[in-house]
Design an enzyme around this catalytic site. Structure first.
Site, PDB file in Angstrom:
ATOM      1  N   HIS A 133       0.834  -1.198   0.000  1.00 38.99           N
ATOM      2  CA  HIS A 133       0.000   0.000   0.000  1.00 38.99           C
ATOM      3  C   HIS A 133       0.869   1.248   0.000  1.00 38.99           C
ATOM      4  O   HIS A 133       2.033   1.209   0.414  1.00 38.99           O
ATOM      5  CB  HIS A 133      -0.926   0.029   1.217  1.00 38.99           C
ATOM      6  CG  HIS A 133      -0.203  -0.008   2.531  1.00 38.99           C
ATOM      7  ND1 HIS A 133       0.247  -1.192   3.092  1.00 38.99           N
ATOM      8  CD2 HIS A 133       0.154   0.966   3.404  1.00 38.99           C
ATOM      9  CE1 HIS A 133       0.832  -0.940   4.247  1.00 38.99           C
ATOM     10  NE2 HIS A 133       0.799   0.373   4.458  1.00 38.99           N
ATOM     11  N   CYS A 136       2.043   4.038  11.261  1.00 37.11           N
ATOM     12  CA  CYS A 136       2.976   3.531  10.257  1.00 37.11           C
ATOM     13  C   CYS A 136       3.198   4.622   9.215  1.00 37.11           C
ATOM     14  O   CYS A 136       2.505   5.651   9.234  1.00 37.11           O
ATOM     15  CB  CYS A 136       2.448   2.253   9.612  1.00 37.11           C
ATOM     16  SG  CYS A 136       0.969   2.457   8.596  1.00 37.11           S
TER      17      CYS A 136
END
Length: 675
Positions: free
Chosen positions: A65, A194
């Site tokens: 991603h 993240c």
């Protein structure tokens, strides 16, 4: 609004053998659907994200991603591999691959759906339904939540609750033999984040929460993801027994968790071994291990909640700008002050050291210090404006904020111009972020459209509308400071002294300090007097508390007497916050006493005509102070007044058993005793 995933974005027979090939295959479906404008550019962004940390998860899941300027709208493509593809997970290859693509600017609603999907990937029922799906359209509907998992012929009926678009997970029913909860369970607060804030952030949160339930521990998680983050309730943080940070980027507002047992790991550890992290933080708590101690909050800020009214938000925006400006003030101001001490007050007339510098001449070194400090000072107004806008609108506010601050300098609008430019830039960006735009433009909004439009609007207003009136106001203020004499100067000294000591490093203290520092950008006799009065008054509270604990120690707890020793150094260094522990424990006696002493010191400093070219330093910059002996006398007088008042007020209170026995259990435990 387009669907996050459609049947065209599902490949139930993904034949790719490597993760790069899998990403290209799924990204090709996105490009064919018009969701990706530049396939190779997008794949480069995916590879860059993969290089930061492998995206394979235990349980046969791969989630490559990224956020990319080549993505027009949040999109999800799904592939199922029969042979498995290595995405770096500890337990082996992944057979369920989700390629998540988000535009660089992000869209809160779709990113919330993506985060919910990430949480549901931790649900075995949901992943089992995906492995047994037979039709692409049913699979897409299952992922979107349009069709429950039970609708699949071979899927377990229980998967009906596995929709990734549900607002929240339903708690699992407790088994009959599950032990009753303890009256006071161990409480943990956690933060997960993240680099992209899309998948790992929310998976780690889900994993920690489930592990907490299994261990009988209360776990509350703050996810700092792309959709923004909601701060944990301050009381929840205060009551927590331990803290877990599972992150690969810097934790925002990390100081909230200081002073507690802390486990700090990467985000994948939060996903793969949450039970170990919970056990580790419990072990640290049992052994009394803690993180760095928290700095006490200013009394006026205690209990303040986020999301308050406009006045509170305005204060926070302004203080954000000031906090980022202060290091430039300290570096530039001290360099300039040292230059004057070394080279005299004609050092500002020296030629550029880039053209003329003699290594053996002190005048050249003084000129070097002065010119370096002047460059640092040149950033004051742009940094102030830029970070006020940042406080309002996050990173998109930086460019128009800095541009507006630079224009404020160009039109001689100075410090006031910087304040207005920062607020203006933040407001313009916030307005632009509310405009609904076509999906094709979303990817370029944060990198092109918002900086371009907001800078143009701020430039127009600052050059043609606001700049000249503010410059006139700034000139009037400068002239007024230059002409300060007699009673007017003393009254200003009293006001500044009261402000410096009212909230001990809080908003009013910072306003007074910012006012003084703003004058140093264009120094004159009046602005140098103001700087001297502000620093002198700010030194009074901690020095007074230190003296009071020395001469009347029996009026203070053991903890306060220990704090008093540190307050000597803090006060001498012009760190007003050194008095906060005393004010927090007894505000009605300490704060009025500190204000009285600060007012006396501010008035005397102005009356004596003391000046200061350095913005910080305390007694360590006394050689740079005009009329230093009178300056020290003003500080001593204020410290004496504050000390006498706090001793008098504490002596008048009714004696309590706690104070009668200085070695009480509360004192030994470090608990402040209120009168």
């Amino acid at each position: 609004m387009s669907e996050l995933i459609t049947a065209e974005l599902v490949d139930l027979d993904l034949s790719a053998a490597t993760k790069d090939a899998a990403a290209r295959s799924l990204a090709g479906r996105m490009a064919a659907a018009g969701r990706v404008t530049d396939l190779d550019g997008f794949l480069a962004d995916v590879a860059a994200r993969e290089a930061q940390m492998p995206t394979g998860l235990d349980g046969g899941i791969g989630i490559p991603h990224c956020r990319s300027a080549h993505v027009t709208e949040p999109t999800l493509a799904f592939g199922r591999s029969a042979s498995g593809i290595d995405f770096g997970a500890p337990d082996g290859p992944a057979d369920l691959i989700f390629l998540i693509a988000a535009p660089a600017g992000g869209d809160a609603d779709h990113l919330s759906i993506l985060s919910t999907l990430a949480r549901h990937l931790m649900d075995d029922t949901f992943t089992g339904a995906l492995r047994s799906a037979t039709e692409p359209d049913c699979t897409a509907a299952l992922i979107r939540g349009d069709e429950p998992a039970a609708a699949e012929p071979t899927a377990p009926a229980a998967a009906a609750d596995a929709s990734p678009t549900q607002a929240a997970d339903e708690p699992a029913p407790e088994s009959a033999d599950e032990p009753a909860p303890t009256p006071a369970p161990f409480r943990i607060v956690a933060v997960t984040s993240c680099p992209t804030g899309i998948a790992h952030t929310y998976m780690a949160a889900e994993s920690l929460e489930k592990a907490g339930q299994a261990a009988g521990v209360e776990v509350s998680v703050e996810t700092q993801g792309s959709a923004g983050f909601q701060r944990l309730d301050p009381q929840l943080v205060a009551d927590a027994d331990g803290v877990i940070f599972a992150h690969d980027v810097e934790i925002r507002d990390k100081e909230r968790f200081a002073g507690k047992p802390t486990v700090d790991v990467g985000v994948k550890a939060g996903i793969n071994r949450p039970a170990e992290l919970i056990a580790e933080v419990r072990q640290k708590a049992a052994h009394g291990e803690t993180g760095a101690p928290a700095r006490a909050a200013a009394p006026m800020d205690q209990g303040a909640a986020t999301g308050d009214g406009f006045a509170t938000r305005l204060r926070k925006w302004l203080m954000t700008g000031v906090s980022y400006m202060v290091p430039f003030v300290a570096a530039g101001g001290l360099l300039i002050a040292l230059a004057f001490a070394l080279g005299g007050y004609t050092v500002d007339k020296a030629p550029s050291v880039a053209e003329h510098f003699l290594w053996t001449e002190s005048a050249s070194w003084a000129a070097l210090l002065f010119q370096t400090g002047s460059v640092a000072f040149g950033f004051l107004v742009p940094v102030l404006a830029g970070f006020i806008a940042y406080g309002m609108a996050d990173r998109p506010g930086l460019v128009p904020g800095f541009v507006g601050g630079a224009i404020a300098l160009t039109v001689n609008a100075g410090f006031l111009g910087g304040l207005i430019a920062g607020l203006l830039a933040g407001a313009v960006v916030m307005a632009l972020q509310q405009v609904r735009i076509p999906p094709v433009l979303r990817g370029i909004m944060p990198v092109v459209v918002i900086p371009l439009v907001s800078s143009a609007v701020v430039g127009l207003l600052m050059f043609l509308v606001i700049g000249k009136p503010v410059a006139a106001l700034q000139k009037g203020l400068t002239d007024w400071l230059s002409g300060l004499t007699g009673a007017n100067a003393i009254i200003l000294g009293v006001i500044l002294g009261l402000m410096m000591c009212f909230d001990l490093g809080g908003p009013l203290n910072k306003v007074a300090y910012a006012f003084a520092v703003g004058g140093l950008a264009n120094p004159n006799e009046g602005s140098l007097k103001v700087m001297a009065a502000v620093m002198a008054a700010g030194m009074v509270p901690p020095l007074a508390m230190a003296l009071a604990t020395t001469v009347r120690g029996r009026l203070f707890t053991k903890t306060e007497r220990e704090n008093g020793k540190a307050a000597w150094v803090l006060g001498a260094s012009f760190i007003t916050e050194g008095a906060i522990p005393f004010a927090a424990a007894d505000p009605l006696r300490v704060i009025p006493s500190a204000m009285a002493g600060g007012a006396v010191t501010g008035a005397l400093s102005m009356a004596f005509g003391c000046t200061l070219r350095a913005p910080h330093g305390g007694i360590f910059v006394v050689p740079l102070i005009g009329r230093p002996l009178l300056y020290l006398l003003a500080i001593a007088a204020g410290v004496g007044v504050s000390t006498a008042l706090v001793v008098l007020l504490k002596g008048l209170r009714k004696p309590s058993p706690t104070h009668a026995a200085p070695a009480s259990a509360d004192e030994e435990a470090g608990v402040p005793v209120a009168a």
